[in-house]
Scaffold this motif. Structure first.
Motif, PDB file in Angstrom:
ATOM      1  N   LEU A  88      38.043  39.113  31.753  1.00 42.65           N
ATOM      2  CA  LEU A  88      37.989  40.421  32.394  1.00 42.65           C
ATOM      3  C   LEU A  88      36.868  41.270  31.789  1.00 42.65           C
ATOM      4  O   LEU A  88      36.137  41.952  32.507  1.00 42.65           O
ATOM      5  CB  LEU A  88      39.333  41.134  32.245  1.00 42.65           C
ATOM      6  N   GLY A  89      36.701  41.195  30.472  1.00 41.73           N
ATOM      7  CA  GLY A  89      35.619  41.930  29.811  1.00 41.73           C
ATOM      8  C   GLY A  89      34.253  41.440  30.236  1.00 41.73           C
ATOM      9  O   GLY A  89      33.326  42.231  30.442  1.00 41.73           O
ATOM     10  N   VAL A  90      34.108  40.122  30.394  1.00 46.19           N
ATOM     11  CA  VAL A  90      32.827  39.561  30.828  1.00 46.19           C
ATOM     12  C   VAL A  90      32.520  40.017  32.255  1.00 46.19           C
ATOM     13  O   VAL A  90      31.377  40.340  32.577  1.00 46.19           O
ATOM     14  CB  VAL A  90      32.848  38.017  30.718  1.00 46.19           C
ATOM     15  N   VAL A  91      33.549  40.090  33.108  1.00 44.57           N
ATOM     16  CA  VAL A  91      33.347  40.578  34.475  1.00 44.57           C
ATOM     17  C   VAL A  91      32.934  42.045  34.446  1.00 44.57           C
ATOM     18  O   VAL A  91      32.113  42.490  35.259  1.00 44.57           O
ATOM     19  CB  VAL A  91      34.632  40.375  35.308  1.00 44.57           C
ATOM     20  N   MET A  92      33.469  42.811  33.500  1.00 53.06           N
ATOM     21  CA  MET A  92      33.150  44.239  33.416  1.00 53.06           C
ATOM     22  C   MET A  92      31.755  44.509  32.863  1.00 53.06           C
ATOM     23  O   MET A  92      31.273  45.636  32.969  1.00 53.06           O
ATOM     24  CB  MET A  92      34.164  44.963  32.532  1.00 53.06           C
ATOM     25  N   LEU A  93      31.111  43.528  32.265  1.00 52.12           N
ATOM     26  CA  LEU A  93      29.772  43.779  31.714  1.00 52.12           C
ATOM     27  C   LEU A  93      28.798  44.264  32.780  1.00 52.12           C
ATOM     28  O   LEU A  93      28.167  45.306  32.594  1.00 52.12           O
ATOM     29  CB  LEU A  93      29.246  42.543  30.983  1.00 52.12           C
ATOM     30  N   PRO A  94      28.639  43.555  33.914  1.00 48.20           N
ATOM     31  CA  PRO A  94      27.706  44.076  34.925  1.00 48.20           C
ATOM     32  C   PRO A  94      28.332  45.137  35.836  1.00 48.20           C
ATOM     33  O   PRO A  94      27.619  45.862  36.510  1.00 48.20           O
ATOM     34  CB  PRO A  94      27.331  42.837  35.735  1.00 48.20           C
ATOM     35  N   LEU A  95      29.657  45.210  35.862  1.00 48.45           N
ATOM     36  CA  LEU A  95      30.355  46.175  36.712  1.00 48.45           C
ATOM     37  C   LEU A  95      30.761  47.389  35.883  1.00 48.45           C
ATOM     38  O   LEU A  95      30.749  47.347  34.656  1.00 48.45           O
ATOM     39  CB  LEU A  95      31.601  45.517  37.315  1.00 48.45           C
ATOM     40  N   PRO A  96      31.165  48.455  36.550  1.00 47.96           N
ATOM     41  CA  PRO A  96      31.637  49.628  35.794  1.00 47.96           C
ATOM     42  C   PRO A  96      32.893  49.291  34.995  1.00 47.96           C
ATOM     43  O   PRO A  96      33.806  48.653  35.498  1.00 47.96           O
ATOM     44  CB  PRO A  96      31.956  50.650  36.883  1.00 47.96           C
ATOM     45  N   GLY A  97      32.897  49.701  33.775  1.00 46.74           N
ATOM     46  CA  GLY A  97      34.052  49.463  32.923  1.00 46.74           C
ATOM     47  C   GLY A  97      33.613  49.182  31.503  1.00 46.74           C
ATOM     48  O   GLY A  97      32.451  48.854  31.238  1.00 46.74           O
ATOM     49  N   PRO A  98      34.529  49.279  30.576  1.00 45.28           N
ATOM     50  CA  PRO A  98      34.225  49.075  29.152  1.00 45.28           C
ATOM     51  C   PRO A  98      34.222  47.588  28.784  1.00 45.28           C
ATOM     52  O   PRO A  98      35.118  47.109  28.087  1.00 45.28           O
ATOM     53  CB  PRO A  98      35.344  49.839  28.451  1.00 45.28           C
TER      54      PRO A  98
END
Length: 177
Positions: A88-98
């Motif tokens: 989930l964190g790796v998905v959030m890297l290019p998307l908005p999110g921590p």
């Protein structure tokens, strides 16, 4: 280095002295053998490393560590939960999110059970502390402020040149005559 015994790995057979695993801590200095698990992590916890007395090894409840099949199932569950959080964190890297915060949270989940994750987090904490100390150094701060001022001046000069040459026109609407 930390010596982890069979008991520290969760085997139900007790500490026989065979199959000891040597785990390097963040200092690289041997810390001695396991004392049988009477430390802060309870029975089955490995020798405390250089992380404020926190033991290396499983932090599973004692009744889970006593049963090899139950402990293995626990480790699989912890690994899958940690993997889901890291993904989930790796998905959030290019998307908005921590993204990075979530990745380190997943590493923290893994560190509740796996020594390799505990060692990776100790290394990361040490590097972050070193970077923070370095950033507070007056010479480094002066250099960073100087580089920032130069960067702002260059951007302002380029923006001024663009406005002088083309005015308030978007770059994709510029037509050279």
């Amino acid at each position: 280095m930390t010596v982890r015994s069979d008991k520290a790995r969760g085997d139900a057979g007790g500490n026989t002295g065979t199959g000891d695993v040597i785990v390097p801590d963040d200092t690289g200095v041997p810390t001695g053998a396991d004392d049988g698990g009477g430390g802060p992590g309870g029975e089955g916890a490995a020798e405390a490393g250089g992380d404020g007395g926190r033991p290396l090894g499983s932090r599973a409840p004692r009744f889970i560590r006593r049963s090899r099949p139950l402990h293995l199932s626990w480790q699989v569950a912890v690994f899958l939960v940690g993997l889901a959080v890291v993904a989930l964190g790796v998905v959030m890297l290019p998307l908005p999110g921590p993204g990075w915060v979530v990745i380190f949270l997943g590493m923290g989940v893994w560190a509740t059970e796996f020594v390799w994750a505990q060692l990776a987090l100790r290394w990361t904490r040490r590097k972050v502390a070193e970077a923070a100390q370095k950033a507070l150094d007056p010479k480094v701060r002066r250099r960073n402020l100087t580089l920032t001022a130069i960067g702002v001046a260059v951007i302002a000069a380029l923006g001024g040149w663009y406005l002088w040459k083309y005015g308030l026109v978007m770059p994709w609407k510029i037509h050279e005559d």
